[in-house]
Scaffold this motif. Structure first.
Motif, PDB file in Angstrom:
ATOM      1  N   UNK A 174       5.123  -0.712   8.654  1.00 42.77           N
ATOM      2  CA  UNK A 174       4.505   0.603   8.461  1.00 42.77           C
ATOM      3  C   UNK A 174       5.661   1.576   8.381  1.00 42.77           C
ATOM      4  N   UNK A 175       5.848   2.196   7.218  1.00 38.44           N
ATOM      5  CA  UNK A 175       7.062   2.972   6.975  1.00 38.44           C
ATOM      6  C   UNK A 175       6.757   4.423   6.599  1.00 38.44           C
ATOM      7  N   UNK A 201       2.835  -7.778   4.319  1.00 35.23           N
ATOM      8  CA  UNK A 201       2.152  -6.492   4.115  1.00 35.23           C
ATOM      9  C   UNK A 201       3.148  -5.359   4.331  1.00 35.23           C
ATOM     10  N   UNK A 202       3.243  -4.467   3.363  1.00 38.46           N
ATOM     11  CA  UNK A 202       4.084  -3.279   3.506  1.00 38.46           C
ATOM     12  C   UNK A 202       3.226  -2.043   3.253  1.00 38.46           C
ATOM     13  N   UNK A 203       3.084  -1.215   4.284  1.00 41.23           N
ATOM     14  CA  UNK A 203       2.191  -0.050   4.230  1.00 41.23           C
ATOM     15  C   UNK A 203       3.031   1.211   4.395  1.00 41.23           C
ATOM     16  N   UNK A 204       3.157   1.946   3.305  1.00 41.27           N
ATOM     17  CA  UNK A 204       3.804   3.259   3.340  1.00 41.27           C
ATOM     18  C   UNK A 204       2.731   4.283   3.712  1.00 41.27           C
ATOM     19  N   UNK A 205       2.976   5.069   4.748  1.00 39.15           N
ATOM     20  CA  UNK A 205       1.977   6.015   5.232  1.00 39.15           C
ATOM     21  C   UNK A 205       1.582   7.016   4.156  1.00 39.15           C
ATOM     22  N   UNK A 232       0.096  -7.333  -5.050  1.00 35.24           N
ATOM     23  CA  UNK A 232      -0.846  -6.277  -5.378  1.00 35.24           C
ATOM     24  C   UNK A 232      -0.332  -4.976  -4.792  1.00 35.24           C
ATOM     25  N   UNK A 233      -0.351  -3.928  -5.592  1.00 41.49           N
ATOM     26  CA  UNK A 233       0.073  -2.593  -5.162  1.00 41.49           C
ATOM     27  C   UNK A 233      -1.142  -1.671  -5.220  1.00 41.49           C
ATOM     28  N   UNK A 253       0.865  -1.180   0.000  1.00 41.18           N
ATOM     29  CA  UNK A 253       0.000   0.000   0.000  1.00 41.18           C
ATOM     30  C   UNK A 253       0.897   1.223   0.000  1.00 41.18           C
ATOM     31  N   UNK A 254       0.790   2.075  -1.026  1.00 41.01           N
ATOM     32  CA  UNK A 254       1.813   3.107  -1.214  1.00 41.01           C
ATOM     33  C   UNK A 254       1.339   4.086  -2.276  1.00 41.01           C
ATOM     34  N   UNK A 255       1.858   5.304  -2.222  1.00 44.31           N
ATOM     35  CA  UNK A 255       1.653   6.257  -3.318  1.00 44.31           C
ATOM     36  C   UNK A 255       2.583   5.974  -4.482  1.00 44.31           C
ATOM     37  N   UNK A 256       3.665   5.240  -4.211  1.00 48.27           N
ATOM     38  CA  UNK A 256       4.718   5.022  -5.205  1.00 48.27           C
ATOM     39  C   UNK A 256       4.965   3.529  -5.378  1.00 48.27           C
TER      40      UNK A 256
END
Length: 316
Positions: free
Chosen positions: A281-282, A236-240, A183-184, A147-150
């Protein structure tokens, strides 16, 4: 008397007191005896714009004092189900980014040797690459909910292969990902080329741009993600910065038009029942949100990750 660690309650110690650990949980050295562990990686030397995420783990922990043990929406009861502690920070080298790859992966090798699920407080997104090295060493190539803007799939940044814009390119090149189960979600903004996200699609990744998420619930999307992931291991990798900056301004590479806070919750709650083997959560950068709200959102999302881990019971 329960055998599980419990967060320090607000009626036992004022919220503004007590230990500065994640949810004011007990701390210990190493992961022995734990089902899940919160781990900080206070690093921002991989950032390309605004720094400050080295301070993220500390402020996420501080703001997490507002969180309580039971999830009132999902009725998840993680502290009735799992042994959880805050095991502190990875002792990164703040002057040598490439060296941190081995420092981080070595630390996580030790955590995973105890069959403990790591939940990471970042720190810039570079850290996910070495964490995935350790995860894949134990579980094989994993599915990924990113989950990310980039997209973070740059070949290089200023000629360097180690940077926060490159981790998923490196992870894919090293065979750490099951590319048909990636999935992004939330990608958006401007690009250097019109086909910037096409590399992801060419690998087999599913790309869900932010515009596809506007004005709607993401519950149907997560039902599809469930089918895609199956019962095999998922990270799961979640970029704020996936969230709109009106919600979470305290980050380094802001893009307008992002996900809502509610959609962030829907994604994580929609992952319940998957074989989650780790999460992060990064990119929380406290200097850009003096209110602390971005860090509190980050802490809440980490708690939601804890609530969906295998073995967590739900109260009737």
């Amino acid at each position: 008397m329960t055998r599980f660690n419990q967060p320090l309650g607000g009626n036992d110690m004022p919220r503004f007191g007590g230990p500065a650990t994640m949810m004011r949980l007990p701390t210990q050295e190493g992961a022995k005896g734990l089902d899940a562990a919160f781990i900080g990686i206070p690093m921002d030397i991989g950032t390309s714009n605004r720094p400050g995420t080295r301070l993220g783990p500390r402020q996420i922990r501080d703001e997490s004092r507002m969180l309580r043990p039971y999830n009132m929406a999902t009725r998840a009861a993680p502290f009735d189900s799992l042994q959880v502690a805050d095991i502190g920070d990875v002792p990164i080298n703040t002057f040598n980014l490439p060296k941190n790859l081995d420092i981080i992966s070595g630390f996580y090798d030790q955590v995973l040797a105890h069959d403990c699920v790591p939940l990471t407080l970042g720190g810039d997104h570079t850290l996910t690459w070495p964490v995935l090295r350790a995860i894949a060493k134990k579980h094989g190539p994993v599915g990924l909910i990113h989950i990310d803007a980039h997209a973070d799939i740059n070949e290089t940044m200023f000629g360097e292969e180690v940077a926060h814009g490159c981790p998923f390119r490196r992870a894919q090149e090293e065979g750490l990902l099951d590319s048909q189960r990636v999935v992004q979600i939330g990608l958006r903004g401007t690009g250097y080329a019109a086909e910037d996200f096409d590399w992801c699609r060419d690998q087999g990744f599913r790309v869900v741009q932010a515009e596809q998420c506007w004005y709607q619930s993401l519950a149907p999307l997560m039902a599809e993600v469930h089918e895609q992931m199956g019962d095999r291991p998922v990270y799961i990798s979640f970029d704020i910065d996936a969230l709109d900056p009106s919600v979470a301004p305290g980050t380094g590479t802001v893009e307008m038009g992002g996900l809502t806070a509610q959609q962030g919750l829907e994604i994580l709650r929609g992952a319940a029942g998957l074989n989650i083997v780790g999460g992060d959560l990064v990119e929380v950068s406290p200097p850009y949100d003096p209110s602390g709200n971005t860090a509190l959102i980050g802490a809440t999302l980490l708690y939601e990750m804890l609530c969906i881990l295998p073995g967590v019971t739900r109260r009737d």
